[in-house]
Design a protein around this motif. Structure first.
Motif, short mmCIF file in Angstrom:
data_model
loop_
_atom_site.label_atom_id
_atom_site.label_comp_id
_atom_site.label_asym_id
_atom_site.label_seq_id
_atom_site.Cartn_x
_atom_site.Cartn_y
_atom_site.Cartn_z
N UNK A 171 0.85 -1.20 0.00
CA UNK A 171 0.00 0.00 0.00
C UNK A 171 0.88 1.25 0.00
N UNK A 172 1.94 1.22 0.82
CA UNK A 172 2.83 2.38 0.91
C UNK A 172 3.57 2.61 -0.41
N UNK A 173 4.05 1.52 -1.01
CA UNK A 173 4.76 1.62 -2.31
C UNK A 173 3.86 2.24 -3.37
N UNK A 174 2.62 1.73 -3.41
CA UNK A 174 1.67 2.19 -4.42
C UNK A 174 1.36 3.67 -4.21
N UNK A 175 1.17 4.05 -2.95
CA UNK A 175 0.88 5.45 -2.65
C UNK A 175 2.04 6.35 -3.09
N UNK A 176 3.27 5.92 -2.80
CA UNK A 176 4.45 6.70 -3.21
C UNK A 176 4.53 6.81 -4.72
N UNK A 177 4.23 5.71 -5.38
CA UNK A 177 4.29 5.68 -6.84
C UNK A 177 3.30 6.70 -7.43
N UNK A 178 2.09 6.70 -6.87
CA UNK A 178 1.06 7.63 -7.35
C UNK A 178 1.52 9.07 -7.10
N UNK A 179 2.02 9.31 -5.89
CA UNK A 179 2.41 10.67 -5.50
C UNK A 179 3.63 11.21 -6.23
N UNK A 180 4.60 10.32 -6.45
CA UNK A 180 5.87 10.79 -7.00
C UNK A 180 5.94 10.67 -8.51
N UNK A 181 5.30 9.66 -9.09
CA UNK A 181 5.46 9.44 -10.53
C UNK A 181 4.17 9.64 -11.32
N UNK A 182 3.07 9.08 -10.80
CA UNK A 182 1.81 9.14 -11.55
C UNK A 182 1.37 10.60 -11.75
#
Ligand code: FAD
Length: 567
Positions: A223-234
């Motif tokens: 969940x944390x990885x996915x959230x970071x991915x959305x925030x930083x890259x998506x």
């Protein structure tokens, strides 16, 4: 199936004939050649599995008097703690896999490897039956049998769906490298799909609804990885759909990260709340179809169904079919893992060992040991101890059984007074002295917990190293038994029993923040622990090659962001 393999093996009349044993026999019966050429036959040690327990055993084994045959469906070791990092492109899959032959080549022991899975264990004839996992076109060659003198079972466990309908067909799991790669591809494809012009916002929202079932360390980290991915890259790469993303974490109990200190649990729940991750506690999944996930609230029994785009199922582990079958065969049918004694020998067998996630140490002697410690502390033979003496006794027990310490810490019961109060209720307030029965009652909850060590890489790694050391010193220890006197003599083992040393645990929470729980009741949460996480995981890599690859992946991500190619 196992049955057909047995029949097949019998038809081919295997006679202790796989690999090198035959070679040793041939030398011995080589016509008129002098007997002086006969080399003593090496003991054959068969190792099942190339995961944490198997790899650690292999790395620590250095006794050349054994002939080792490894059987595993994968010819590489996977550094599982970094699997969640692979799901969103922070680390490459290749970087966390070490080919097993790279480890074998460095050993001074006679070791061979077969890429195959063991499908049946025949302890009476000291034989295992295997099926190759690589494609083989020539009929029959893909099945074979192997004889052993010692068998080491380290096959790990598989995901547990608790027979929830639709889980197998519709969910992702995160157990192997392939799983992590599939998730990564699916995550990227979800964003590409949601960006297509033909879709309505409703459809986009469905595609971008990521559901994680299970609030243990793996679910939380994903969940944390996915959230970071959305925030930083998506946000940069898919700006049109970024606001439609939803991450839901479903947990059946009252808290996520149950096995961690309460401070960590609270911090994680609050952080996820601030990050917009929807944590639904007390939420049991009852079924999943192609479009919706159905849940039932534990409190009021209310049911609901929600559309989803992708589900990760991460609720725990269960035994593999091989282990289930073997347990049935040896009368351990209703257990969740193979029961071993404290020397890691499968109960009832002197030459079969089991370690890692597929095994559990049956510590039936724990309570007897505790009674013994109690009796020693009761110097005046009054049959009672004061609370202060109890506390000292408990310290003694914690030292001998780290599981007790771990359990008490996790339950925030750091001293005996809490346990006593719980066992005696109000009576504890009047009398702060306990007799042995009350003391046992106070520890009874702990007792049931003590039987199981956590299913972690840390336990598997220590067990592998312990067992290798036993095999390294087998002959020496047979002549000079070690360990406490009560463990020596007939029926006991030559070595010290296995003792687990808990070195702490991490829970990465995203945003470059990690929660760390280290020995000595030390809890640290934040950016500094994230750096500790980086250094521990870099240092724990099994080779300099994977260490270099992992560190360069981390650097690449800092400089260029995650790789979103989905390949
Ligand atoms: P495994 O490592 O699973 O290895 C089993 C081996 O047996 C594999 O090589 C498999 O191919 C092989 N095998 C399977 N079936 C057969 C068969 N029939 N015949 C022969 N071989 C077979 N633990 C921690 O301590 N810290 C962490 O941070 C952590 N993070 C994790 C993150 C994830 C995503 C996962 C999935 C696990 C994590 N764990 C962590 C738990 C840890 O990975 C396991 O406890 C550990 O892998 C157990 O080791 P093992 O050797 O018993 O099994």
């Amino acid at each position: 199936s196992g049955g057909s393999l047995v029949a097949y093996a019998e038809a081919k009349t295997y006679s202790g004939s796989h690999g090198h044993i035959a070679h040793a026999d041939a030398t011995a019966s080589d016509g008129g050649h002098a007997l002086s050429e006969v080399v003593p036959k090496k003991k054959k040690l068969v190792l099942l599995g190339t995961g944490w327990a198997g790899m650690s055993f292999l790395k620590n084994l250095n006794n050349p008097t054994y002939e080792v045959e490894i059987v595993s469906p994968r010819n590489f070791f996977v550094f599982t703690p970094l699997l969640p990092s692979v799901t969103c492109g922070k680390v490459e899959a290749r970087s966390i896999a070490e080919p097993i032959r790279n480890i074998i080549i460095k050993k001074n022991v006679d070791i061979s490897f077969s890429e195959a899975e063991c499908v049946k264990i025949d302890p009476q004839n000291k034989k295992i039956y295997c099926r190759a996992t690589i494609d083989s076109h020539s009929k029959g060659e893909e099945e074979f049998a192997v004889d052993y003198d010692y068998l080491i079972i380290a096959v790990g466990a598989q995901v547990n769906t608790f027979n929830t309908p639709g889980v197998m067909e519709n969910c992702h799991f995160l157990k192997e490298i392939d799983d992590a790669q599939k998730i990564r591809k699916n995550v990227i494809e979800s964003f590409e799909k949601a960006s297509l012009p033909s879709l309505s916002d409703e459809e986009r929202k469905k595609i971008l609804h990521f559901v994680i079932v299970g609030g243990g360390p793996t679910g939380v980290e994903f969940a944390a990885e996915l959230h970071d991915f959305v925030n930083e890259d998506v946000v940069k790469l898919y700006p049109k759909v970024k606001d439609l993303v939803k991450i839901t974490l479903l947990e059946a109990t009252d808290h996520i990260l149950n096995m961690f200190d309460k401070r960590i649990t609270n911090f994680a729940e609050n952080k996820f709340g601030r990050d917009g991750i929807d944590v639904k506690l007390g939420s049991m999944v009852t079924g999943i179809n192609e479009n919706e996930i159905s849940t039932k609230a534990r409190g009021n029994g209310k049911t609901s169904s929600t559309p989803y785009g992708m589900v990760l199922w991460s609720t725990g582990i269960g035994p593999r079919p091989l282990i289930k079958e073997f347990m049935k065969q040896i009368g351990q049918g209703n257990r969740r893992a193979l029961a071993t004694d404290e020397w890691l020998r499968v109960e009832g067998f002197d030459n079969i060992y089991a370690l890692g996630d597929c095994a559990t140490i049956n510590q039936r002697k724990v309570m007897e040991d505790i009674a013994e410690i109690f009796r020693k502390a009761d110097k005046d033979n009054s049959g009672t101890l004061t609370v202060k003496e109890f506390q000292e006794t408990l310290d003694d027990i914690c030292e001998r059984y780290p599981q007790v310490e771990l359990y008490l810490k996790n339950k925030q019961k750091r001293n005996i007074v809490d346990l006593v109060k719980e066992a005696k209720g109000d009576a504890a307030k009047q009398s702060m002295e306990l007799n042995i029965e009350e003391f046992k009652a106070a520890l009874s909850e702990v007792d049931s917990q003590m039987k199981n060590l956590p299913a972690t890489a840390q336990v598997a790694n220590q067990q592998g190293a312990y067992l290798a050391k036993c095999f390294n010193r087998m002959e020496e220890c047979e002549k000079n038994p070690e360990g406490p006197p009560r463990f020596r003599g007939t029926g006991h083992h030559r070595f010290h029993p296995f003792r687990y040393r808990h070195l702490g645990q991490f829970a990465p929470l995203g945003g470059e923040q990690t929660a760390a729980e280290l020995p000595g009741d030390w809890v640290s949460i934040g950016h500094s622990s994230q750096w500790l996480w980086y250094s521990v995981y870099a240092s724990k890599q099994v080779s300099w090659r994977t260490r270099a690859l992992v560190v360069s992946d981390w650097l690449r991500r800092f400089i260029f962001g995650r790789d979103t190619s989905g390949i």
